[in-house]
Design an enzyme around this catalytic site. Structure first.
Site, PDB file in Angstrom:
ATOM      1  N   SER A 190      25.312 -17.324  94.317  1.00  0.00           N
ATOM      2  CA  SER A 190      26.536 -17.886  94.885  1.00  0.00           C
ATOM      3  C   SER A 190      26.748 -19.318  94.419  1.00  0.00           C
ATOM      4  O   SER A 190      27.790 -19.903  94.675  1.00  0.00           O
ATOM      5  CB  SER A 190      26.485 -17.825  96.408  1.00  0.00           C
ATOM      6  OG  SER A 190      25.258 -18.323  96.870  1.00  0.00           O
ATOM      7  N   HIS A 247      29.554 -12.173  90.869  1.00  0.00           N
ATOM      8  CA  HIS A 247      29.454 -12.661  92.243  1.00  0.00           C
ATOM      9  C   HIS A 247      30.274 -11.757  93.156  1.00  0.00           C
ATOM     10  O   HIS A 247      31.502 -11.833  93.186  1.00  0.00           O
ATOM     11  CB  HIS A 247      29.946 -14.123  92.277  1.00  0.00           C
ATOM     12  CG  HIS A 247      29.761 -14.785  93.598  1.00  0.00           C
ATOM     13  ND1 HIS A 247      30.490 -15.875  93.990  1.00  0.00           N
ATOM     14  CD2 HIS A 247      28.919 -14.524  94.625  1.00  0.00           C
ATOM     15  CE1 HIS A 247      30.107 -16.250  95.189  1.00  0.00           C
ATOM     16  NE2 HIS A 247      29.156 -15.435  95.599  1.00  0.00           N
ATOM     17  N   GLU A 257      33.743 -12.175  91.333  1.00  0.00           N
ATOM     18  CA  GLU A 257      33.949 -13.403  90.563  1.00  0.00           C
ATOM     19  C   GLU A 257      33.017 -13.307  89.343  1.00  0.00           C
ATOM     20  O   GLU A 257      31.796 -13.281  89.498  1.00  0.00           O
ATOM     21  CB  GLU A 257      33.589 -14.613  91.431  1.00  0.00           C
ATOM     22  CG  GLU A 257      33.933 -15.940  90.793  1.00  0.00           C
ATOM     23  CD  GLU A 257      33.631 -17.138  91.717  1.00  0.00           C
ATOM     24  OE1 GLU A 257      34.282 -18.184  91.570  1.00  0.00           O
ATOM     25  OE2 GLU A 257      32.741 -17.016  92.578  1.00  0.00           O
ATOM     26  N   ASN A 261      33.170 -20.553  95.930  1.00  0.00           N
ATOM     27  CA  ASN A 261      32.448 -21.365  96.913  1.00  0.00           C
ATOM     28  C   ASN A 261      32.821 -22.838  96.882  1.00  0.00           C
ATOM     29  O   ASN A 261      32.635 -23.536  97.874  1.00  0.00           O
ATOM     30  CB  ASN A 261      30.942 -21.179  96.746  1.00  0.00           C
ATOM     31  CG  ASN A 261      30.501 -19.929  97.488  1.00  0.00           C
ATOM     32  OD1 ASN A 261      31.057 -19.604  98.528  1.00  0.00           O
ATOM     33  ND2 ASN A 261      29.527 -19.227  96.949  1.00  0.00           N
TER      34      ASN A 261
END
Ligand code: CAA
Length: 320
Positions: free
Chosen positions: A139, A160, A172, A210
């Site tokens: 992440s 991801h 992702e 993130n």
């Protein structure tokens, strides 16, 4: 010499890609993300090996996959036959060297710890076929750094997935500094085969997901810390005003406050910008072991399946 090995691996991958379809996928790590990733690949018709050093974690993952597939049958999203076929394609192994031996793609979803991940990638690189692509579900850890410990950086990429993996559409796809165009294209296509929506981004701290999500969560924690609003108000504003399925504080509990803190630190260190500094309240809660759903207490108390969420009494003094 290193150049020759890298060149040889890339050629081996291109040869494979031109002549064969990807079939064998190994998922490393049987936690929440790993079991979800194994679930979607198995339903997508791939032969999946789920690998974890803990036999107990593997048992638990299989029963979670079974339960989640039953849930999908009840909602008429898949048939019993699709489930049976997926489960017949899913095996487990506790040894990385064996688990990756026939892999066309390895997806690593181990604990978010850089040394652990680098060691896993050294092992995967050593034991998987030279044509295999190596993906990480990290992440926040740099894909380029992970790729750097392998002999095939052009074949290393970020995939991801979002939690809960069977439900969330996004993958992702993160290109490391050396990831080749062909590899990126293949992973985008593969994600579509899993009925996901892949989005390609570059490898900078927090990527896109993130960097934005954790900044929002951190800001929500600051509004609580500063007494601008209490837990229910802050989450309510984002749910009813911005149509988020859960408020940022509930989402932080769901992700794990320790995970949120560690991602924020990567973003803060990576950019050196004080705007990403983790809120002291988040740091305190992690130090106190109040990590959210996994420990039963975070911004809310989590009393188990089907139970109403209750704001952590720690914040009760802010309620009036
Ligand atoms: N497997 C299969 N299906 C599942 C599932 C699972 N594990 N979990 C939920 N579902 C299904 C349910 O069956 C239900 O299906 P229908 O819509 O067909 O009825 C649907 O998902 C919604 O589930 P529920 O009704 O049980 O609960 P809900 O409506 O409260 O939704 C939620 C739950 C999907 C988790 C929703 O609250 C949500 O989207 N929350 C935000 C999740 C999010 O933001 N995830 C990203 C986190 S960040 C991350 O993962 C990356 C990182 O690096 C930190």
């Amino acid at each position: 010499m290193v150049y020759l090995i890298k060149h040889e691996n890339a050629r081996s991958w291109l040869n494979f890609a031109r002549n064969k379809e990807m079939k064998n996928v190994t998922v490393i790590g049987a936690g929440t993300m790993g079991n979800g990733i194994a679930h979607v690949f198995a339903l997508g018709g791939f032969r999946v090996v789920l690998c974890d050093i803990s036999p107990v974690a593997l048992e638990k993952a299989l029963s979670t996959i079974d339960r989640n597939m039953n849930r999908m049958i009840e909602k008429q999203k898949i048939t019993q036959e699709a489930k049976d076929s997926a489960l017949s394609n899913l095996t487990t192994n506790t040894l990385i060297a064996e688990a990756v031996r026939e892999a066309d793609l390895v997806v690593e979803a181990a604990t978010e710890n850089i040394e652990l991940k680098l060691n896993i990638f050294r092992k995967i690189d050593q034991h998987s076929p030279s044509h295999a692509l190596l993906a990480t579900n990290t992440s926040s850890i740099s894909i380029t750094k992970i790729a750097g410990v392998t002999s095939r950086p052009s074949q290393v990429i970020g995939m991801h997935f979002m939690n809960p993996v069977p439900v969330m559409k996004l993958v992702e796809v993160i290109r490391g500094f050396s990831t080749s165009d062909e590899v990126c294209h293949t992973i985008m296509e593969l994600s579509r085969k899993l009925e996901k929506t892949p989005v390609e981004v570059n490898d900078y701290p927090g990527f896109v997901s993130n960097r934005i999500l954790m900044t929002m969560i951190n800001e929500a924690i600051y509004t609580l810390y500063e007494g601008v609003g209490n837990v229910s108000e802050i989450d309510g504003i984002m749910k009813w005003g911005m149509a988020h399925p859960m408020g940022p504080l509930q989402l932080a509990d769901f992700i794990g406050l320790d995970v949120c803190l560690s991602i924020l630190k990567v973003i803060h260190d990576g950019f050196g910008n004080p705007k990403y500094a983790p809120c002291p309240l988040l740091v305190n809660m992690v130090n106190a072991g109040q990590l959210g759903v996994k420990t039963g207490a975070g911004f809310y108390l989590h009393k188990g399946h089907g139970q109403e969420l209750e704001v952590n009494p720690k914040f009760a003094h802010l309620l009036s």
